[in-house]
Design an enzyme around this catalytic site. Structure first.
Site, PDB file in Angstrom:
ATOM      1  N   SER A   1       0.827  -1.201   0.000  1.00 47.45           N
ATOM      2  CA  SER A   1       0.000   0.000   0.000  1.00 47.45           C
ATOM      3  C   SER A   1       0.869   1.261   0.000  1.00 47.45           C
ATOM      4  O   SER A   1       1.558   1.524  -0.961  1.00 47.45           O
ATOM      5  CB  SER A   1      -0.958  -0.041   1.191  1.00 47.45           C
ATOM      6  OG  SER A   1      -1.903   1.001   1.115  1.00 47.45           O
TER       7      SER A   1
ATOM      8  N   GLU B   1     -13.469  11.362  -8.668  1.00 48.21           N
ATOM      9  CA  GLU B   1     -13.243  12.610  -9.403  1.00 48.21           C
ATOM     10  C   GLU B   1     -11.890  12.623 -10.113  1.00 48.21           C
ATOM     11  O   GLU B   1     -11.414  13.676 -10.525  1.00 48.21           O
ATOM     12  CB  GLU B   1     -13.301  13.800  -8.424  1.00 48.21           C
ATOM     13  CG  GLU B   1     -14.589  13.878  -7.630  1.00 48.21           C
ATOM     14  CD  GLU B   1     -15.807  14.120  -8.518  1.00 48.21           C
ATOM     15  OE1 GLU B   1     -15.653  14.784  -9.553  1.00 48.21           O
ATOM     16  OE2 GLU B   1     -16.895  13.631  -8.182  1.00 48.21           O
TER      17      GLU B   1
ATOM     18  N   HIS C   1      -4.402  -0.604  -3.946  1.00 41.63           N
ATOM     19  CA  HIS C   1      -5.841  -0.897  -3.740  1.00 41.63           C
ATOM     20  C   HIS C   1      -6.582  -0.561  -5.036  1.00 41.63           C
ATOM     21  O   HIS C   1      -7.668   0.011  -5.028  1.00 41.63           O
ATOM     22  CB  HIS C   1      -6.416  -0.061  -2.586  1.00 41.63           C
ATOM     23  CG  HIS C   1      -5.757  -0.292  -1.280  1.00 41.63           C
ATOM     24  ND1 HIS C   1      -6.076  -1.352  -0.454  1.00 41.63           N
ATOM     25  CD2 HIS C   1      -4.796   0.395  -0.643  1.00 41.63           C
ATOM     26  CE1 HIS C   1      -5.337  -1.290   0.643  1.00 41.63           C
ATOM     27  NE2 HIS C   1      -4.551  -0.248   0.545  1.00 41.63           N
TER      28      HIS C   1
END
Length: 316
Positions: free
Chosen positions: A149, A167, A191
């Site tokens: 991550s 967005e 992710h």
């Protein structure tokens, strides 16, 4: 990464709370640390200089719950028979200059950076003696930098540190800064599939098409060696976004907050054992349906001619 002796293992995540800009993550993460990476963690041990005897340091700097996350990684490595695992809680920049911590990192064969917030990781460690030692060891020794991550996102010289998934293809929504610079000319997002972040990577690449976008799904990683070869590991998907063939975009013409158009962006999808060469920009699918050569039309015609024709009696 040419002339680098170290190895990079970057993992898509599934054990951290996500970046500070995302709010849809699990509330009770400490009870949900499933070591999806069992296969990947085992691969880290296997790729290290001394295998199960290698000195592994788990570094929790990116995490806001380091004392919950760190021991879980130590347990996981020990479960996989690693015999020499340490844990470092580096939460302030002055700690990254501490002689005892520097001696430990100098002696390490593997560093494993946990998830959390990549900006926290780079702002605490960037430009410290700790960071210098990691870069030096990575270049000159059989050293493994592993990160999940945030630890993965921070490995490159360009790093996405903010930007909502929904967005992401509006101009200005994705924020990029400098990472730890173990690998150049790539940008990594994590992710990736689960949080719908492909738009973030598209925007990062269209702004500098020389940079290869790497999107890591959860339970998925890449092993990158010094010769520029990348191998997909784990059970999920790796998405590569190649902007070198982009023909047109409106990036510089639209105002902040407006949608971005991109013509001819190339995307590759990798799964376990597939490889990609950063030097030639060529991908090889491990289990390709074309590994068995198909008979061409010319060969097929030649076989027909060579085959003995049945006699009229046989045809009857």
């Amino acid at each position: 990464m040419n002339n680098v002796l170290g190895k990079l293992i970057i993992i898509g995540g599934a054990v951290d709370k996500g970046s500070f800009t995302e709010v849809s993550y699990d509330e009770n993460i400490a009870n949900n640390l499933n070591f999806f990476e069992t296969g990947i963690l085992r691969r880290i041990i296997r790729e290290s200089k001394h295998g199960e005897e290698s000195r592994i340091e788990v570094i929790t700097t990116a995490s806001v719950i380091p004392r919950e996350v760190g021991p879980q990684y130590v347990k996981a490595f020990e479960y996989l028979k690693a015999k020499n695992v340490g844990l470092m809680y580096i939460e302030r920049r002055e700690q990254a200059h501490d002689p005892e911590i520097l001696a430990r990192i100098q002696a390490a064969d593997v560093v494993m950076f946990t998830g959390g917030d990549q900006l926290r990781l780079t702002s605490i460690l960037g430009g410290t003696k700790f960071h210098d030692i990691i870069l030096e060891k990575f270049k000159n020794e059989e050293f493994v930098y592993a990160g999940t991550s945030a630890g993965a996102a921070a490995a490159s010289n360009n790093m996405i540190y903010q930007g909502s998934s929904s967005e992401a293809l509006l101009k200005g929504e994705v924020k990029i800064t400098s990472g730890l610079s173990l690998i150049q000319n790539v940008i990594i997002d994590t992710h990736f599939v689960q949080r719908g972040r492909i738009g973030r990577l598209f925007q990062a690449v269209v702004g500098n098409p020389r940079v290869l976008g790497i999107g890591l799904g959860e339970d998925t990683g890449l092993l990158i060696t010094g010769d520029g070869r990348m191998e997909a590991i784990g059970s999920g998907l790796v998405i590569l976004v190649d902007g070198r063939q982009i023909k047109d975009t409106n990036l510089t013409q639209v105002e902040l907050g407006k949608p971005i158009s991109i013509n001819n962006l190339v995307v590759h999808v990798m799964s376990m054992y597939d490889t990609f060469d950063l030097n030639t920009q060529q991908m090889e699918i491990h289990n390709s349906q074309y590994h068995i050569p198909l008979m061409t039309a010319v060969e097929d015609e030649g076989e027909k001619k060579a085959s003995p024709q049945p006699s009229p009696k046989e045809r009857e």
